[in-house]
Design an enzyme around this catalytic site. Structure first.
Site, PDB file in Angstrom:
ATOM      1  N   LEU A   1       0.630  -0.888  -0.083  1.00  0.00           N
ATOM      2  CA  LEU A   1       0.110  -0.158  -0.366  1.00  0.00           C
ATOM      3  C   LEU A   1       1.019   1.112  -0.434  1.00  0.00           C
ATOM      4  CD1 LEU A   1      -2.566  -1.016   2.656  1.00  0.00           C
ATOM      5  CD2 LEU A   1      -2.472  -1.349  -0.020  1.00  0.00           C
ATOM      6  N   ASP A   2       1.094   2.157  -1.068  1.00  0.00           N
ATOM      7  CA  ASP A   2       1.701   2.600  -1.517  1.00  0.00           C
ATOM      8  C   ASP A   2       1.833   4.249  -0.986  1.00  0.00           C
ATOM      9  OD1 ASP A   2       4.625   4.466  -2.854  1.00  0.00           O
ATOM     10  OD2 ASP A   2       2.466   5.509  -3.614  1.00  0.00           O
ATOM     11  N   ALA A   3       2.746   4.454  -0.092  1.00  0.00           N
ATOM     12  CA  ALA A   3       2.056   6.291   0.964  1.00  0.00           C
ATOM     13  C   ALA A   3       0.359   6.426   1.565  1.00  0.00           C
ATOM     14  CB  ALA A   3       2.225   7.218  -0.717  1.00  0.00           C
ATOM     15  N   VAL A   4       0.493   5.353   1.936  1.00  0.00           N
ATOM     16  CA  VAL A   4      -1.169   4.932   2.365  1.00  0.00           C
ATOM     17  C   VAL A   4      -1.370   6.069   3.640  1.00  0.00           C
ATOM     18  CG1 VAL A   4      -0.393   2.830   4.238  1.00  0.00           C
ATOM     19  CG2 VAL A   4      -2.686   3.649   3.509  1.00  0.00           C
TER      20      VAL A   4
END
Length: 584
Positions: free
Chosen positions: A239-242
């Site tokens: 989960l990128d830059a969540v």
């Protein structure tokens, strides 16, 4: 019934997320839509996840790569990547993180234009599925933002169609002073739309426009994307830059309660489709905040151990493990069902925010200066007081470890291997960047071509050139791949290197860094000891308390440890894995 229980659980998540939002749809209806979208349409579609179960073991290694890190003329890059994996990683790597392989407009893939298709320049979904047949596929869910060139954002500008209400806007007169920024670019992007001028929230760049998760249609769209990726073979979601996902004007807009609840909801839906699928949160933030993403073993299965890269590099260039040791002692053991994701290099630089509070400003400044001396670049962010602070160092790990604060020396390869041995032995799942596996040096030409500091560590290798270098016993690339591969093969055979096996930090002074691992069945012990200095060190065997009734062996050299000698001499950057059992 399982259906009713799951529906109630999803509904509870939604009630928490949208408590302060007026919705046009009932929680009951939205819960049903989400379950249907992920593929749960009847009772028999529901899997039963085991709580606190480890869906990983010591065999798991994740290689991080771009889809086109290795290319061969006339061949689709994803086909070439598969060829590289089978030729050079078959006995070492069993999972591969292919960084965003979708059509994009900037940030080397993290500004996604279309989440549902594979970038034609890389290959096709068929190529992805072929890799997923032999390796656990880790894929990015770029969930905080998308490209300003996407159809969704075009529809936002036009004011009609899917995406027209997907993006977060604010007023320039709003108090945005508390917003945590990872970049120095202006937060708001002025955009002319069919309904007038709007100011779109852009956490990272004006080409990366942030979603508005207050609109449940955005959540539904991402659950649909997750379902597609699962169908194509994804087993691990990053989960990128969540951490930036939920915004509330007047707050710092990071790590908000609603963000954590969205992750819990995604976890609930995914694990009831396939309990073996793992969620890893990418939250490049101070260590204490990062740990919160484990939740109560109900959020991320694994979290990026972001403090490790800056602390380990600092340890090896200063020859002093004080801060690394203190940090390791402070880290709570990951409870069963959760794990640390350890890495020391990635497609991004060496993040410095996770070192804040662990290293002083002066020590961070000295580290930055040393890395600049080794050819590194520095990316900056705006601090709370508007000052520019170093956000990350952009450099290949191989060049970051070419020397110490005194300057370059002859120990570059040994220091580099030492770093990987420390990481591979630690509690957690190891991730190794392809350019670390290959001993790649700084790519100044790519930086000049792109104007982006991060390009320094994103070289694109020609397969035939790389093959020749890897076949040459005198090249740095051959030496690095051979030695890291040996360490990985040893690691994968040892139960004491299970990601959740016991870990205890040893007290061996400032030049020797050590920790003890014990297998879950308590039968195997491994003492992992590294000389992190450029001078020979002596270790007293009494300091590590080897049990006299056991036979001890160094798993790396295969040498037996003679307890009668009382001590061992360690060369600069030598690593010992001393075990009472050998499973190789």
């Amino acid at each position: 019934m399982a259906w009713d229980h799951l529906h109630d659980k999803v509904k509870h998540h939604l009630e928490s997320i949208y408590a302060d939002v007026s919705l046009d749809v009932s929680y009951e209806t939205l819960a049903t839509e989400l379950m249907n979208t992920i593929g749960i349409q009847q009772q028999t579609d529901i899997a039963s996840p085991q709580s606190h179960h480890n869906y990983w073991d010591e065999d798991d290694i994740i290689m991080i790569t771009y889809g086109d890190s290795v290319i061969d003329e006339g061949e689709r890059p994803l086909v070439t990547l598969n060829k590289f994996l089978h030729r050079y990683c078959k006995n070492t790597v069993n999972n591969v993180h292919i960084l965003p392989f979708f059509p994009y407009s900037s940030d080397d893939g993290f500004s996604v234009i279309d989440y549902s298709t594979v970038n034609e320049a890389l290959g096709s979904w068929d190529d992805i599925e072929v890799i997923a047949e032999d390796y656990g596929l880790m894929t990015d869910l770029v969930i905080n933002h998308c490209s300003a060139r996407s159809v969704w954002f075009d529809n936002f500008v036009k004011g009609e169609g899917p995406g027209s209400d997907f993006f977060f806007t604010a007023d320039p007169s709003d108090d945005l002073s508390m917003v945590t920024r990872p970049r120095v670019s202006p937060l708001l992007r002025e955009t002319e739309t069919a309904s007038g001028t709007k100011h779109v929230w852009c956490t990272f760049s004006h080409d990366q426009v942030d979603f508005d998760f207050r609109n449940p249609k955005v959540l539904l769209a991402f659950i649909d994307i997750i379902k597609l990726y699962i169908d194509k073979g994804a087993k691990i979601f990053r989960l990128d830059a969540v951490a930036f996902l939920w915004k509330i004007v007047g707050t710092n807009c990071i790590n908000l309660f609603q963000t954590h609840e969205v992750i819990r909801l995604i976890r609930t839906l995914i694990e009831h489709v396939d309990p073996s699928i793992i969620i890893i949160t990418e939250t490049n933030i101070p260590n204490r905040e990062n740990l919160t993403y484990f939740g109560n073993a109900n959020e991320a299965h694994a979290i990026y151990n972001f403090s490790l890269p800056p602390l380990l590099v600092n340890t090896l260039v200063t020859g002093d493990c004080t801060y690394l040791k203190s940090w390791m002692m402070s880290m709570p053991p990951a409870q069963n069902g959760t794990a640390y994701f350890n890495f020391i290099a990635s497609h991004d630089g060496i993040g410095l925010r996770p070192a804040e509070g662990l290293l002083s400003d002066e020590e961070i400044s000295e580290l930055v200066h040393t890395m600049q001396h080794f050819g590194g670049k520095v990316s900056w962010r705006a601090s709370d007081h508007g000052q520019q602070k170093p956000y990350e160092i952009n450099i290949t790990l191989f060049d970051a470890l070419q020397g110490t604060t005194k300057g370059p020396d002859k120990y570059q390869v040994d220091r580099f291997i030492c770093a990987h041995a420390i990481m591979l032995g630690m509690e957690g799942i190891p991730g190794i960047y392809i350019h670390s596996l290959l001993g790649t040096s700084n790519d100044y030409e790519k930086v000049a071509n792109t104007g982006q500091n991060r390009s320094i560590n994103r070289k694109r290798w020609d397969f035939n050139e790389l093959e020749a270098l890897l076949d040459s016993p005198f090249s740095q690339h051959h030496k690095v791949l051979t030695r890291i591969s040996q360490l990985i093969r040893i690691r994968k055979a040892q139960p004491a290197f299970h990601p959740n096996a016991t870990q205890f930090t040893l007290q061996l002074g400032n030049q020797l860094f050590g920790y003890w691992r014990q297998s879950l069945d308590r039968k195997q012990s491994i003492f992992c000891i590294s000389n992190i200095s450029d001078e020979e060190q002596t270790i007293l065997l009494s300091d590590i308390n080897l049990i006299g009734t056991d036979n001890w062996i160094d798993l790396i050299t295969r040498d037996e440890i003679a307890l009668s000698s009382g001590f061992l001499q360690m060369k600069p950057y030598q690593v010992l894995w001393i075990s009472n059992q050998d499973f190789e």
